[in-house]
Motif scaffolding. Structure first.
Motif, PDB file in Angstrom:
ATOM      1  N   LEU A  89       5.951  -1.392  -6.330  1.00 16.07           N
ATOM      2  CA  LEU A  89       5.261  -0.094  -6.285  1.00 16.07           C
ATOM      3  C   LEU A  89       4.478   0.062  -4.981  1.00 16.07           C
ATOM      4  O   LEU A  89       3.626   0.934  -4.864  1.00 16.07           O
ATOM      5  CB  LEU A  89       4.330   0.047  -7.498  1.00 16.07           C
ATOM      6  CG  LEU A  89       5.033   0.109  -8.859  1.00 16.07           C
ATOM      7  CD1 LEU A  89       4.020   0.060  -9.995  1.00 16.07           C
ATOM      8  CD2 LEU A  89       5.907   1.351  -8.948  1.00 16.07           C
ATOM      9  N   HIS A  90       4.744  -0.837  -4.017  1.00 14.68           N
ATOM     10  CA  HIS A  90       4.157  -0.816  -2.670  1.00 14.68           C
ATOM     11  C   HIS A  90       2.667  -1.123  -2.654  1.00 14.68           C
ATOM     12  O   HIS A  90       1.946  -0.629  -1.785  1.00 14.68           O
ATOM     13  CB  HIS A  90       4.463   0.503  -1.945  1.00 14.68           C
ATOM     14  CG  HIS A  90       5.921   0.789  -1.886  1.00 14.68           C
ATOM     15  ND1 HIS A  90       6.789   0.063  -1.099  1.00 14.68           N
ATOM     16  CD2 HIS A  90       6.685   1.690  -2.551  1.00 14.68           C
ATOM     17  CE1 HIS A  90       8.017   0.509  -1.275  1.00 14.68           C
ATOM     18  NE2 HIS A  90       7.988   1.498  -2.152  1.00 14.68           N
ATOM     19  N   SER A  91       2.219  -1.930  -3.587  1.00 18.34           N
ATOM     20  CA  SER A  91       0.826  -2.356  -3.602  1.00 18.34           C
ATOM     21  C   SER A  91       0.751  -3.804  -3.103  1.00 18.34           C
ATOM     22  O   SER A  91       1.384  -4.696  -3.671  1.00 18.34           O
ATOM     23  CB  SER A  91       0.266  -2.287  -5.036  1.00 18.34           C
ATOM     24  OG  SER A  91      -1.003  -2.913  -5.092  1.00 18.34           O
ATOM     25  N   PHE A  92      -0.051  -4.017  -2.053  1.00 15.80           N
ATOM     26  CA  PHE A  92      -0.199  -5.377  -1.529  1.00 15.80           C
ATOM     27  C   PHE A  92      -0.888  -6.281  -2.546  1.00 15.80           C
ATOM     28  O   PHE A  92      -0.733  -7.509  -2.495  1.00 15.80           O
ATOM     29  CB  PHE A  92      -0.963  -5.373  -0.201  1.00 15.80           C
ATOM     30  CG  PHE A  92      -0.771  -6.652   0.561  1.00 15.80           C
ATOM     31  CD1 PHE A  92       0.390  -6.861   1.296  1.00 15.80           C
ATOM     32  CD2 PHE A  92      -1.718  -7.646   0.524  1.00 15.80           C
ATOM     33  CE1 PHE A  92       0.596  -8.041   1.981  1.00 15.80           C
ATOM     34  CE2 PHE A  92      -1.532  -8.831   1.212  1.00 15.80           C
ATOM     35  CZ  PHE A  92      -0.367  -9.028   1.942  1.00 15.80           C
ATOM     36  N   LEU A  93      -1.609  -5.695  -3.480  1.00 16.51           N
ATOM     37  CA  LEU A  93      -2.192  -6.483  -4.566  1.00 16.51           C
ATOM     38  C   LEU A  93      -1.103  -7.273  -5.293  1.00 16.51           C
ATOM     39  O   LEU A  93      -1.337  -8.401  -5.747  1.00 16.51           O
ATOM     40  CB  LEU A  93      -2.942  -5.574  -5.550  1.00 16.51           C
ATOM     41  CG  LEU A  93      -3.529  -6.245  -6.788  1.00 16.51           C
ATOM     42  CD1 LEU A  93      -4.578  -7.292  -6.390  1.00 16.51           C
ATOM     43  CD2 LEU A  93      -4.131  -5.197  -7.722  1.00 16.51           C
ATOM     44  N   GLY A  94       0.088  -6.712  -5.384  1.00 24.09           N
ATOM     45  CA  GLY A  94       1.208  -7.413  -6.011  1.00 24.09           C
ATOM     46  C   GLY A  94       1.530  -8.713  -5.302  1.00 24.09           C
ATOM     47  O   GLY A  94       1.792  -9.739  -5.941  1.00 24.09           O
ATOM     48  N   ILE A  95       1.505  -8.711  -3.970  1.00 26.44           N
ATOM     49  CA  ILE A  95       1.759  -9.922  -3.191  1.00 26.44           C
ATOM     50  C   ILE A  95       0.655 -10.943  -3.463  1.00 26.44           C
ATOM     51  O   ILE A  95       0.924 -12.142  -3.650  1.00 26.44           O
ATOM     52  CB  ILE A  95       1.857  -9.603  -1.678  1.00 26.44           C
ATOM     53  CG1 ILE A  95       2.986  -8.599  -1.399  1.00 26.44           C
ATOM     54  CG2 ILE A  95       2.014 -10.880  -0.859  1.00 26.44           C
ATOM     55  CD1 ILE A  95       4.371  -9.051  -1.836  1.00 26.44           C
ATOM     56  N   GLU A  96      -0.571 -10.481  -3.527  1.00 27.84           N
ATOM     57  CA  GLU A  96      -1.695 -11.381  -3.818  1.00 27.84           C
ATOM     58  C   GLU A  96      -1.558 -12.000  -5.205  1.00 27.84           C
ATOM     59  O   GLU A  96      -1.835 -13.188  -5.403  1.00 27.84           O
ATOM     60  CB  GLU A  96      -3.015 -10.622  -3.686  1.00 27.84           C
ATOM     61  CG  GLU A  96      -3.287 -10.184  -2.251  1.00 27.84           C
ATOM     62  CD  GLU A  96      -4.400  -9.164  -2.134  1.00 27.84           C
ATOM     63  OE1 GLU A  96      -4.655  -8.414  -3.105  1.00 27.84           O
ATOM     64  OE2 GLU A  96      -5.021  -9.118  -1.056  1.00 27.84           O
ATOM     65  N   ILE A  97      -1.105 -11.215  -6.160  1.00 32.05           N
ATOM     66  CA  ILE A  97      -0.903 -11.729  -7.524  1.00 32.05           C
ATOM     67  C   ILE A  97       0.250 -12.731  -7.544  1.00 32.05           C
ATOM     68  O   ILE A  97       0.176 -13.758  -8.231  1.00 32.05           O
ATOM     69  CB  ILE A  97      -0.689 -10.575  -8.524  1.00 32.05           C
ATOM     70  CG1 ILE A  97      -2.002  -9.791  -8.679  1.00 32.05           C
ATOM     71  CG2 ILE A  97      -0.186 -11.081  -9.871  1.00 32.05           C
ATOM     72  CD1 ILE A  97      -1.879  -8.500  -9.464  1.00 32.05           C
ATOM     73  N   ILE A  98       1.303 -12.470  -6.780  1.00 29.23           N
ATOM     74  CA  ILE A  98       2.409 -13.426  -6.691  1.00 29.23           C
ATOM     75  C   ILE A  98       1.894 -14.754  -6.145  1.00 29.23           C
ATOM     76  O   ILE A  98       2.210 -15.825  -6.684  1.00 29.23           O
ATOM     77  CB  ILE A  98       3.554 -12.871  -5.812  1.00 29.23           C
ATOM     78  CG1 ILE A  98       4.259 -11.717  -6.540  1.00 29.23           C
ATOM     79  CG2 ILE A  98       4.558 -13.977  -5.463  1.00 29.23           C
ATOM     80  CD1 ILE A  98       5.212 -10.918  -5.654  1.00 29.23           C
ATOM     81  N   VAL A  99       1.092 -14.708  -5.093  1.00 24.85           N
ATOM     82  CA  VAL A  99       0.516 -15.939  -4.529  1.00 24.85           C
ATOM     83  C   VAL A  99      -0.337 -16.644  -5.581  1.00 24.85           C
ATOM     84  O   VAL A  99      -0.260 -17.875  -5.734  1.00 24.85           O
ATOM     85  CB  VAL A  99      -0.296 -15.641  -3.247  1.00 24.85           C
ATOM     86  CG1 VAL A  99      -1.084 -16.869  -2.800  1.00 24.85           C
ATOM     87  CG2 VAL A  99       0.628 -15.172  -2.134  1.00 24.85           C
ATOM     88  N   ALA A 100      -1.118 -15.884  -6.337  1.00 19.68           N
ATOM     89  CA  ALA A 100      -1.929 -16.488  -7.406  1.00 19.68           C
ATOM     90  C   ALA A 100      -1.030 -17.168  -8.439  1.00 19.68           C
ATOM     91  O   ALA A 100      -1.321 -18.285  -8.899  1.00 19.68           O
ATOM     92  CB  ALA A 100      -2.802 -15.423  -8.072  1.00 19.68           C
ATOM     93  N   GLY A 101       0.067 -16.528  -8.785  1.00 18.50           N
ATOM     94  CA  GLY A 101       1.009 -17.129  -9.726  1.00 18.50           C
ATOM     95  C   GLY A 101       1.621 -18.407  -9.180  1.00 18.50           C
ATOM     96  O   GLY A 101       1.804 -19.382  -9.912  1.00 18.50           O
TER      97      GLY A 101
END
Length: 173
Positions: A89-101
């Motif tokens: 959905l083009h949210s960089f927060l998604g990348i941050e959450i992936i890194v957290a995962g």
């Protein structure tokens, strides 16, 4: 330990590591903004899909301290899925959450490490510590130091390849 399923999990992990390596190199070459590109997100989606058969193979291999793998791997799969959805959905927060995962990957890998020590302490350590370095290096992409993560992924792959080779040599036909 069921060596057949451990071997299978390691093969899938090696394939996923190769796909990850491709994505890491692209990210290093193109900068952190590339993380939201369709190509990178496609790579991440492929890796996420590969995590599912990898988890089931490792689960069926009857690892030592199986509960660690079960709890942390499933948590990582769920967290990274949420991150992927947000990233698509083009949210960089998604990348941050992936890194957290991904921070849960080495924790889940403790079960593999303990079990693979029966095959080779050295190769199991390369696999495990490579995953730790890979994960620790992910945030360093923000500082143009993603090479740390790339090195970690390469170390992890060396460990996996050597475990696979040793497993082939020591597993009765």
């Amino acid at each position: 330990m069921d060596r057949k399923f451990l071997f299978q999990g390691n093969v899938i992990s090696l394939a996923a590591s190769l796909v990850i390596l491709y994505g890491l190199v692209l990210l290093e070459l193109n900068g952190i903004g590339y993380a939201l590109s369709p190509v990178f997100l496609g790579i991440m989606a492929v890796v996420w899909v590969m995590a599912i058969p990898s988890f089931f193979s490792y689960h069926r291999s009857k690892l030592q301290r199986q509960w660690i793998m079960d709890y942390f791997a499933v948590s990582a799969i769920v967290i990274t899925f949420i991150g992927l959805v947000l990233a698509f959905l083009h949210s960089f927060l998604g990348i941050e959450i992936i890194v957290a995962g991904y921070t849960l990957e080495p924790v889940a890998g403790i079960s593999i490490y303990l079990t693979a020590n029966q095959i080779s302490r050295l190769y199991s350590s390369l696999f495990f510590w490579g995953a730790v370095i890979f994960t620790a290096g992910l945030p360093l992409y923000l500082f143009h130091a993603g090479v740390v993560s790339i090195i970690g992924d390469l170390v992890k792959m060396v460990g996996i390849v050597m475990l696979l080779a040793k497993s082939r040599l020591t597993t009765p036909s």
